[in-house]
Design a protein around this motif. Structure first.
Motif, PDB file in Angstrom:
ATOM      1  N   VAL A   8      -3.188  -4.278  -7.772  1.00 31.20           N
ATOM      2  CA  VAL A   8      -4.384  -3.426  -7.437  1.00 31.20           C
ATOM      3  C   VAL A   8      -4.192  -2.379  -6.520  1.00 31.20           C
ATOM      4  CG1 VAL A   8      -5.360  -4.565  -5.731  1.00 31.20           C
ATOM      5  CG2 VAL A   8      -6.892  -3.331  -7.292  1.00 31.20           C
ATOM      6  N   VAL A  16     -13.178  -2.000 -10.416  1.00 30.91           N
ATOM      7  CA  VAL A  16     -12.948  -3.527 -10.443  1.00 30.91           C
ATOM      8  C   VAL A  16     -14.410  -4.079 -10.301  1.00 30.91           C
ATOM      9  CG1 VAL A  16     -12.014  -5.443  -9.235  1.00 30.91           C
ATOM     10  CG2 VAL A  16     -10.651  -3.758 -10.095  1.00 30.91           C
ATOM     11  N   ARG A  46      -3.878  -8.384  -9.179  1.00 29.36           N
ATOM     12  CA  ARG A  46      -3.393  -7.305 -10.405  1.00 29.36           C
ATOM     13  C   ARG A  46      -4.416  -7.075 -11.319  1.00 29.36           C
ATOM     14  NH1 ARG A  46       2.782 -10.086 -10.980  1.00 29.36           N
ATOM     15  NH2 ARG A  46       3.166  -9.627  -8.699  1.00 29.36           N
ATOM     16  N   VAL A  47      -4.168  -5.648 -11.874  1.00 29.45           N
ATOM     17  CA  VAL A  47      -5.148  -5.166 -12.898  1.00 29.45           C
ATOM     18  C   VAL A  47      -4.326  -4.966 -14.073  1.00 29.45           C
ATOM     19  CG1 VAL A  47      -6.665  -4.195 -11.042  1.00 29.45           C
ATOM     20  CG2 VAL A  47      -4.934  -2.873 -12.250  1.00 29.45           C
ATOM     21  N   PHE A  57      -8.782  -7.514 -14.621  1.00 28.17           N
ATOM     22  CA  PHE A  57      -8.135  -8.166 -13.473  1.00 28.17           C
ATOM     23  C   PHE A  57      -8.102  -9.374 -13.396  1.00 28.17           C
ATOM     24  CE2 PHE A  57     -12.469  -7.567 -12.213  1.00 28.17           C
ATOM     25  CZ  PHE A  57     -12.732  -8.693 -11.309  1.00 28.17           C
TER      26      PHE A  57
END
Length: 206
Positions: A8, A16, A46-47, A57
């Motif tokens: 991210v 998000v 993490r996305v 995500f």
């Protein structure tokens, strides 16, 4: 379709937050301060980006974090080392296309070189058999149940053994550490001393 799974970035946080809070009742809502806690302290955040759009995500934390999720605390009381999946959210347009499995493969690759267990929980009230089956077929086993608070939902606490960890520990972690290669690197977490240290928990849906 171009898919990227990446750490991210700060400019992702508004998207998000919106995605999290539109996910429905199986994902606990966040405010901006709670999301900032994850941005600064989560070991894995993490996305998924598809053609430039945020598609989902996943957030996970290792043991030793100052985090007051009742489910995280349950695992902390029972296991010395673990990675805990706090939440996974997939945008409606990208659900049921395997993105949850891609995320779980990625977080497993992160966890198995650091800890012996990958953990999470699923709601039993209301029970979602798709979610239960997803975790069962991915190797998770129930290790306990609890109710989230006095009036919260009953949850099934799940853990997955990571058999690669023993080899990694004996070969690398007990000696000079992991090799210095990009795919093994820790995410760079910005830390600000005025950020609150405890946040509420979230749930997941693949």
């Amino acid at each position: 379709m171009a898919l990227a799974i990446r750490d991210v970035r700060e400019h992702d946080l508004d998207a998000v937050l919106a995605l999290n809070n539109a996910a429905g009742r199986t994902i606990l809502a966040l405010d901006a301060a709670q999301l900032r806690y994850f941005y600064e302290h989560a070991d894995y955040f993490r996305v998924a980006e598809i053609d430039g759009h945020l598609a989902g995500f996943l957030i996970a934390l290792r043991e030793g974090r100052d985090y007051d999720s009742p489910n995280y605390l349950w695992f902390a009381e029972h296991y010395p080392q673990f990675a805990y999946i706090d939440r996974i959210v997939i945008a409606n347009a990208y659900r049921r296309h395997g993105l949850g499995r891609i995320f779980y493969c990625d977080v497993t690759s992160f966890a198995e070189v650091r800890v012996p267990l990958l953990t999470c929980e699923v709601f039993l009230e209301p029970r979602d058999d798709v979610v239960v089956l997803f975790h069962g077929t991915y190797g998770f086993q129930e290790v306990g149940q609890q109710r989230m608070g006095t009036e919260g939902p009953q949850v099934s606490l799940l853990a997955k053994d990571l058999p690669s960890y023993a080899f990694v520990r004996e070969t690398y972690l007990d000696h000079d550490g992991l090799p210095d290669v990009p795919w093994l690197a820790e995410r760079q977490r910005p830390v600000h001393p005025d950020t609150p240290q405890r946040r509420l928990a979230g749930e997941r849906r693949p």
